[in-house]
Motif scaffolding. Structure first.
Motif, PDB file in Angstrom:
ATOM      1  N   GLY A  82       0.818  -1.214   0.000  1.00 49.44           N
ATOM      2  CA  GLY A  82       0.000   0.000   0.000  1.00 49.44           C
ATOM      3  C   GLY A  82       0.843   1.251   0.000  1.00 49.44           C
ATOM      4  N   SER A  83       0.176   2.387   0.086  1.00 51.84           N
ATOM      5  CA  SER A  83       0.830   3.685  -0.039  1.00 51.84           C
ATOM      6  C   SER A  83       1.237   4.257   1.310  1.00 51.84           C
ATOM      7  N   LEU A  84       2.343   4.970   1.312  1.00 53.48           N
ATOM      8  CA  LEU A  84       2.839   5.691   2.468  1.00 53.48           C
ATOM      9  C   LEU A  84       1.825   6.763   2.869  1.00 53.48           C
ATOM     10  N   ARG A  85       1.640   6.942   4.174  1.00 50.61           N
ATOM     11  CA  ARG A  85       0.737   7.978   4.688  1.00 50.61           C
ATOM     12  C   ARG A  85       1.478   8.796   5.735  1.00 50.61           C
ATOM     13  N   GLU A  86       1.220  10.100   5.755  1.00 46.62           N
ATOM     14  CA  GLU A  86       1.749  10.971   6.793  1.00 46.62           C
ATOM     15  C   GLU A  86       0.605  11.783   7.383  1.00 46.62           C
ATOM     16  N   ILE A  87       0.604  11.849   8.708  1.00 50.45           N
ATOM     17  CA  ILE A  87      -0.387  12.642   9.422  1.00 50.45           C
ATOM     18  C   ILE A  87       0.386  13.720  10.173  1.00 50.45           C
ATOM     19  N   LYS A  88       0.059  15.002   9.930  1.00 52.83           N
ATOM     20  CA  LYS A  88       0.808  16.114  10.502  1.00 52.83           C
ATOM     21  C   LYS A  88      -0.058  16.923  11.457  1.00 52.83           C
ATOM     22  N   ALA A  89       0.538  17.295  12.582  1.00 54.93           N
ATOM     23  CA  ALA A  89      -0.062  18.243  13.518  1.00 54.93           C
ATOM     24  C   ALA A  89       0.870  19.446  13.548  1.00 54.93           C
ATOM     25  N   CYS A  90       0.361  20.604  13.124  1.00 55.70           N
ATOM     26  CA  CYS A  90       1.188  21.807  13.018  1.00 55.70           C
ATOM     27  C   CYS A  90       0.609  22.904  13.901  1.00 55.70           C
ATOM     28  N   GLY A  91       1.454  23.470  14.751  1.00 54.23           N
ATOM     29  CA  GLY A  91       1.017  24.518  15.673  1.00 54.23           C
ATOM     30  C   GLY A  91       0.905  23.963  17.079  1.00 54.23           C
ATOM     31  N   SER A  92       1.583  24.574  18.004  1.00 58.14           N
ATOM     32  CA  SER A  92       1.599  24.094  19.376  1.00 58.14           C
ATOM     33  C   SER A  92       0.178  23.884  19.902  1.00 58.14           C
ATOM     34  N   GLY A  93      -0.045  22.728  20.494  1.00 66.11           N
ATOM     35  CA  GLY A  93      -1.358  22.399  21.032  1.00 66.11           C
ATOM     36  C   GLY A  93      -2.297  21.740  20.037  1.00 66.11           C
ATOM     37  N   THR A  94      -1.853  21.567  18.790  1.00 64.28           N
ATOM     38  CA  THR A  94      -2.691  20.953  17.756  1.00 64.28           C
ATOM     39  C   THR A  94      -2.605  19.440  17.836  1.00 64.28           C
ATOM     40  N   ARG A  95      -3.745  18.775  17.742  1.00 63.37           N
ATOM     41  CA  ARG A  95      -3.802  17.306  17.703  1.00 63.37           C
ATOM     42  C   ARG A  95      -4.549  16.884  16.446  1.00 63.37           C
ATOM     43  N   GLU A  96      -3.986  15.933  15.752  1.00 56.74           N
ATOM     44  CA  GLU A  96      -4.639  15.312  14.601  1.00 56.74           C
ATOM     45  C   GLU A  96      -4.839  13.833  14.910  1.00 56.74           C
ATOM     46  N   THR A  97      -6.045  13.341  14.662  1.00 53.40           N
ATOM     47  CA  THR A  97      -6.328  11.920  14.853  1.00 53.40           C
ATOM     48  C   THR A  97      -6.305  11.217  13.503  1.00 53.40           C
ATOM     49  N   PHE A  98      -6.110   9.915  13.533  1.00 53.26           N
ATOM     50  CA  PHE A  98      -6.105   9.152  12.286  1.00 53.26           C
ATOM     51  C   PHE A  98      -6.662   7.753  12.514  1.00 53.26           C
ATOM     52  N   ASP A  99      -7.198   7.215  11.445  1.00 52.80           N
ATOM     53  CA  ASP A  99      -7.755   5.865  11.412  1.00 52.80           C
ATOM     54  C   ASP A  99      -7.545   5.372   9.985  1.00 52.80           C
ATOM     55  N   LYS A 100      -6.506   4.582   9.772  1.00 51.55           N
ATOM     56  CA  LYS A 100      -6.125   4.139   8.427  1.00 51.55           C
ATOM     57  C   LYS A 100      -6.185   2.623   8.357  1.00 51.55           C
ATOM     58  N   THR A 101      -6.672   2.117   7.225  1.00 48.16           N
ATOM     59  CA  THR A 101      -6.704   0.680   6.983  1.00 48.16           C
ATOM     60  C   THR A 101      -5.881   0.365   5.746  1.00 48.16           C
ATOM     61  N   PHE A 102      -5.051  -0.667   5.857  1.00 48.40           N
ATOM     62  CA  PHE A 102      -4.221  -1.139   4.750  1.00 48.40           C
ATOM     63  C   PHE A 102      -4.595  -2.596   4.502  1.00 48.40           C
ATOM     64  N   TYR A 103      -4.869  -2.905   3.267  1.00 52.67           N
ATOM     65  CA  TYR A 103      -5.379  -4.222   2.911  1.00 52.67           C
ATOM     66  C   TYR A 103      -4.255  -5.182   2.538  1.00 52.67           C
ATOM     67  N   ASN A 104      -4.444  -6.440   2.888  1.00 51.72           N
ATOM     68  CA  ASN A 104      -3.531  -7.536   2.550  1.00 51.72           C
ATOM     69  C   ASN A 104      -2.148  -7.383   3.169  1.00 51.72           C
ATOM     70  N   THR A 105      -2.081  -6.860   4.364  1.00 48.10           N
ATOM     71  CA  THR A 105      -0.818  -6.777   5.101  1.00 48.10           C
ATOM     72  C   THR A 105      -1.111  -6.796   6.594  1.00 48.10           C
ATOM     73  N   ASP A 106      -0.117  -7.195   7.375  1.00 51.16           N
ATOM     74  CA  ASP A 106      -0.274  -7.157   8.831  1.00 51.16           C
ATOM     75  C   ASP A 106       0.917  -6.476   9.506  1.00 51.16           C
TER      76      ASP A 106
END
Length: 115
Positions: A82-106
């Motif tokens: 699958g493809s590379l993913r990046e999740i960025k939180a920019c700015g002090s106090g910023t939170r980013e959540t993520f929920d990613k699924t990749f198929y056919n891998t563990d």
């Protein structure tokens, strides 16, 4: 005091400059299911959980920017399929959540760093 040859000094300086650009908190070794991590770097922190179901990989979590330094806290997910993913939180106090699924891998390489 011993002098460092110019070529070696140039290589060491390049390495130091590169190291200053990326601050990696977690090693880039493969994580498999189930795994939970909560890494920290100076300026960021994250938490993620890997879980597997029916041959697919799900990664859930968050990344926080913890310092006003003009850099972003970044979680990079590099699955073996699958493809590379990046999740960025920019700015002090910023939170980013993520929920990613990749198929056919563990497995995936998951890292926290600043950029």
């Amino acid at each position: 005091m011993a002098r460092i040859p110019r070529a070696l000094a140039a290589v060491l300086m390049t390495g130091a400059l590169t190291a200053g650009y990326f601050v990696v908190a977690s090693p880039a070794n493969a994580a498999t299911c189930p795994t939970t991590r909560s890494p920290r770097v100076d300026g960021g922190k994250a938490h993620w959980k890997l879980s597997c179901r029916d041959g697919d990989l799900r990664i859930t979590g968050w990344v926080d920017d913890t310092r006003a330094d003009a850099k972003c806290a970044v979680v990079r997910i590099d699955p073996h399929v699958g493809s590379l993913r990046e999740i960025k939180a920019c700015g002090s106090g910023t939170r980013e959540t993520f929920d990613k699924t990749f198929y056919n891998t563990d497995t995936a390489n998951v890292t926290l760093f600043l950029r």
